[in-house]
Motif scaffolding. Structure first.
Motif, PDB file in Angstrom:
ATOM      1  N   GLU A  38      42.914  34.780  41.387  1.00 47.11           N
ATOM      2  CA  GLU A  38      41.692  34.044  41.628  1.00 47.11           C
ATOM      3  C   GLU A  38      42.033  32.740  42.369  1.00 47.11           C
ATOM      4  O   GLU A  38      43.208  32.396  42.540  1.00 47.11           O
ATOM      5  CB  GLU A  38      40.978  33.774  40.308  1.00 47.11           C
ATOM      6  CG  GLU A  38      40.485  35.046  39.609  1.00 47.11           C
ATOM      7  CD  GLU A  38      39.485  35.813  40.445  1.00 47.11           C
ATOM      8  OE1 GLU A  38      38.418  35.258  40.769  1.00 47.11           O
ATOM      9  OE2 GLU A  38      39.766  36.973  40.796  1.00 47.11           O
ATOM     10  N   PRO A  39      41.037  31.998  42.833  1.00 43.79           N
ATOM     11  CA  PRO A  39      41.308  30.874  43.748  1.00 43.79           C
ATOM     12  C   PRO A  39      42.288  29.827  43.238  1.00 43.79           C
ATOM     13  O   PRO A  39      43.070  29.263  44.017  1.00 43.79           O
ATOM     14  CB  PRO A  39      39.914  30.259  43.952  1.00 43.79           C
ATOM     15  CG  PRO A  39      38.980  31.399  43.780  1.00 43.79           C
ATOM     16  CD  PRO A  39      39.579  32.242  42.709  1.00 43.79           C
ATOM     17  N   GLY A  40      42.290  29.533  41.918  1.00 41.40           N
ATOM     18  CA  GLY A  40      43.173  28.512  41.380  1.00 41.40           C
ATOM     19  C   GLY A  40      44.430  29.059  40.743  1.00 41.40           C
ATOM     20  O   GLY A  40      45.097  28.346  39.986  1.00 41.40           O
ATOM     21  N   GLY A  41      44.765  30.308  41.020  1.00 44.37           N
ATOM     22  CA  GLY A  41      45.972  30.897  40.464  1.00 44.37           C
ATOM     23  C   GLY A  41      45.750  31.656  39.173  1.00 44.37           C
ATOM     24  O   GLY A  41      46.714  32.106  38.546  1.00 44.37           O
ATOM     25  N   GLN A  42      44.490  31.812  38.738  1.00 43.58           N
ATOM     26  CA  GLN A  42      44.226  32.644  37.578  1.00 43.58           C
ATOM     27  C   GLN A  42      44.693  34.072  37.886  1.00 43.58           C
ATOM     28  O   GLN A  42      44.453  34.592  38.961  1.00 43.58           O
ATOM     29  CB  GLN A  42      42.735  32.653  37.246  1.00 43.58           C
ATOM     30  CG  GLN A  42      42.098  31.276  37.073  1.00 43.58           C
ATOM     31  CD  GLN A  42      41.427  30.765  38.336  1.00 43.58           C
ATOM     32  OE1 GLN A  42      41.973  30.891  39.437  1.00 43.58           O
ATOM     33  NE2 GLN A  42      40.242  30.198  38.201  1.00 43.58           N
ATOM     34  N   VAL A  43      45.371  34.692  36.926  1.00 47.32           N
ATOM     35  CA  VAL A  43      45.919  36.036  37.111  1.00 47.32           C
ATOM     36  C   VAL A  43      45.004  37.036  36.411  1.00 47.32           C
ATOM     37  O   VAL A  43      44.758  36.919  35.217  1.00 47.32           O
ATOM     38  CB  VAL A  43      47.354  36.127  36.545  1.00 47.32           C
ATOM     39  CG1 VAL A  43      47.904  37.542  36.711  1.00 47.32           C
ATOM     40  CG2 VAL A  43      48.250  35.129  37.255  1.00 47.32           C
ATOM     41  N   GLU A  44      44.493  38.002  37.154  1.00 46.13           N
ATOM     42  CA  GLU A  44      43.537  38.963  36.605  1.00 46.13           C
ATOM     43  C   GLU A  44      44.088  40.380  36.673  1.00 46.13           C
ATOM     44  O   GLU A  44      44.476  40.849  37.746  1.00 46.13           O
ATOM     45  CB  GLU A  44      42.210  38.883  37.362  1.00 46.13           C
ATOM     46  CG  GLU A  44      41.172  39.864  36.845  1.00 46.13           C
ATOM     47  CD  GLU A  44      39.819  39.688  37.510  1.00 46.13           C
ATOM     48  OE1 GLU A  44      39.268  40.677  38.030  1.00 46.13           O
ATOM     49  OE2 GLU A  44      39.303  38.548  37.514  1.00 46.13           O
ATOM     50  N   HIS A  45      44.106  41.049  35.538  1.00 46.39           N
ATOM     51  CA  HIS A  45      44.486  42.461  35.493  1.00 46.39           C
ATOM     52  C   HIS A  45      43.229  43.312  35.428  1.00 46.39           C
ATOM     53  O   HIS A  45      42.404  43.133  34.522  1.00 46.39           O
ATOM     54  CB  HIS A  45      45.347  42.729  34.248  1.00 46.39           C
ATOM     55  CG  HIS A  45      45.652  44.184  34.034  1.00 46.39           C
ATOM     56  ND1 HIS A  45      45.433  44.834  32.846  1.00 46.39           N
ATOM     57  CD2 HIS A  45      46.164  45.115  34.874  1.00 46.39           C
ATOM     58  CE1 HIS A  45      45.792  46.100  32.958  1.00 46.39           C
ATOM     59  NE2 HIS A  45      46.237  46.306  34.167  1.00 46.39           N
ATOM     60  N   SER A  46      43.057  44.201  36.385  1.00 45.61           N
ATOM     61  CA  SER A  46      41.956  45.161  36.372  1.00 45.61           C
ATOM     62  C   SER A  46      42.547  46.524  36.052  1.00 45.61           C
ATOM     63  O   SER A  46      43.196  47.146  36.895  1.00 45.61           O
ATOM     64  CB  SER A  46      41.243  45.191  37.729  1.00 45.61           C
ATOM     65  OG  SER A  46      40.715  43.917  38.038  1.00 45.61           O
ATOM     66  N   GLY A  47      42.383  46.966  34.826  1.00 48.83           N
ATOM     67  CA  GLY A  47      43.019  48.194  34.379  1.00 48.83           C
ATOM     68  C   GLY A  47      42.340  49.438  34.910  1.00 48.83           C
ATOM     69  O   GLY A  47      41.235  49.403  35.457  1.00 48.83           O
ATOM     70  N   ALA A  48      43.011  50.560  34.721  1.00 53.19           N
ATOM     71  CA  ALA A  48      42.432  51.849  35.079  1.00 53.19           C
ATOM     72  C   ALA A  48      41.287  52.177  34.118  1.00 53.19           C
ATOM     73  O   ALA A  48      41.254  51.682  32.999  1.00 53.19           O
ATOM     74  CB  ALA A  48      43.510  52.927  35.012  1.00 53.19           C
TER      75      ALA A  48
END
Length: 267
Positions: A38-48
């Motif tokens: 995300e824009p500020g370095g947030q880490v997002e996992h979008s699982g299956a």
């Protein structure tokens, strides 16, 4: 740099690199979905996708079991809350993604807290499949109706700049002053006869961030997609890919995609 080091470490575990302009911006793996920034370095996992919520949680647990030791080796700790509680807005770096360059210029013209939303908020969206148009619209309507309850139940962002803000969910507060054209509740969703076409008609009149051509995000100057579709823009004609990209830049409390994305909970 430390975020890049973490993504690089994940590539050694079978994750495929996704680059833009020579920058590593995401990872993907066929059985595990994607890891994005995300824009500020947030880490997002979008699982299956999984048939049940229990299986989805187990899949996410496997992801964190893989991720956390690599992060610990780099001195990284993760914090799950709706708003970054320490530091200031200027302490947060921008991630090098072309779409964020355009968004960071446009959104402050629409809402005073747009940069706060982009750089310091996080949510944990729930993505729900549907089996028909009727099923999709019912889920959209129910999820919209439960919006304030979900925000309240999962509120986890009372601190801003290291101090109590007076809000239980400052993430929700930031979204209220981001861009009313593309955020918030959708009144038509509460009509019993609402259809996919109603969502499409709304989306057609939301101003566009950009047009993507040749690897470049070109600012669209607030042109609506309806105008782009009708008149074109700078000798470009609208394509299905343009429409799909535009739909990804809409941020209502519940978003209609090939699934229903419920977006109101603090991480």
């Amino acid at each position: 740099p430390v975020i890049k080091q973490l993504l690089e470490a994940m590539t050694a575990r079978g994750w495929e690199r996704v680059e833009e302009g020579g920058n590593l911006i995401a990872l993907r793996r066929a059985t595990c979905g994607t890891i994005t920034l995300e824009p500020g370095g947030q880490v997002e996992h979008s699982g299956a996708p999984w048939p049940t919520a229990v299986q989805a949680v187990r899949d996410n647990d496997k992801h964190t079991d893989e991720l956390l030791p690599l992060a610990a080796a780099l001195g990284i700790s993760f914090l799950g809350c709706g708003f970054r509680p320490f530091g200031t807005l200027d302490d947060v770096p921008w991630m090098p993604k072309g779409r964020y360059r355009v968004m960071r210029a446009y959104l402050p013209t629409r809402g005073a807290m747009a940069h706060e939303m982009m750089k310091r908020t996080t949510t944990a969206p729930a993505n729900l499949d549907y089996e028909s148009e009727d099923d999709a619209m019912e889920k959209l309507r129910v999820a919209m109706g439960l919006s304030s309850l979900v925000t309240s139940l999962f509120a986890a962002s009372p601190l801003v700049d290291g101090k109590p803000s007076g809000f239980q969910s400052y993430r929700a507060r930031a979204w209220l002053d981001t861009d009313n054209d593309r955020c918030g509740l959708l009144p038509f969703a509460f009509r019993p006869d609402a259809r996919f076409s109603d969502y499409a008609e709304w989306a057609l009149d939301v101003p566009m961030f950009f047009v993507y051509r040749g690897g470049d995000y070109r600012p669209a100057g607030g042109m609506t997609f309806r105008k782009f579709l009708r008149d074109g823009w700078q000798e470009e004609r609208a394509t299905l890919g343009d429409w799909e990209l535009h739909l990804s830049t809409l941020f209502p409390e519940v978003r209609l995609k090939t699934f229903v994305e419920v977006r109101q909970a603090d991480a």
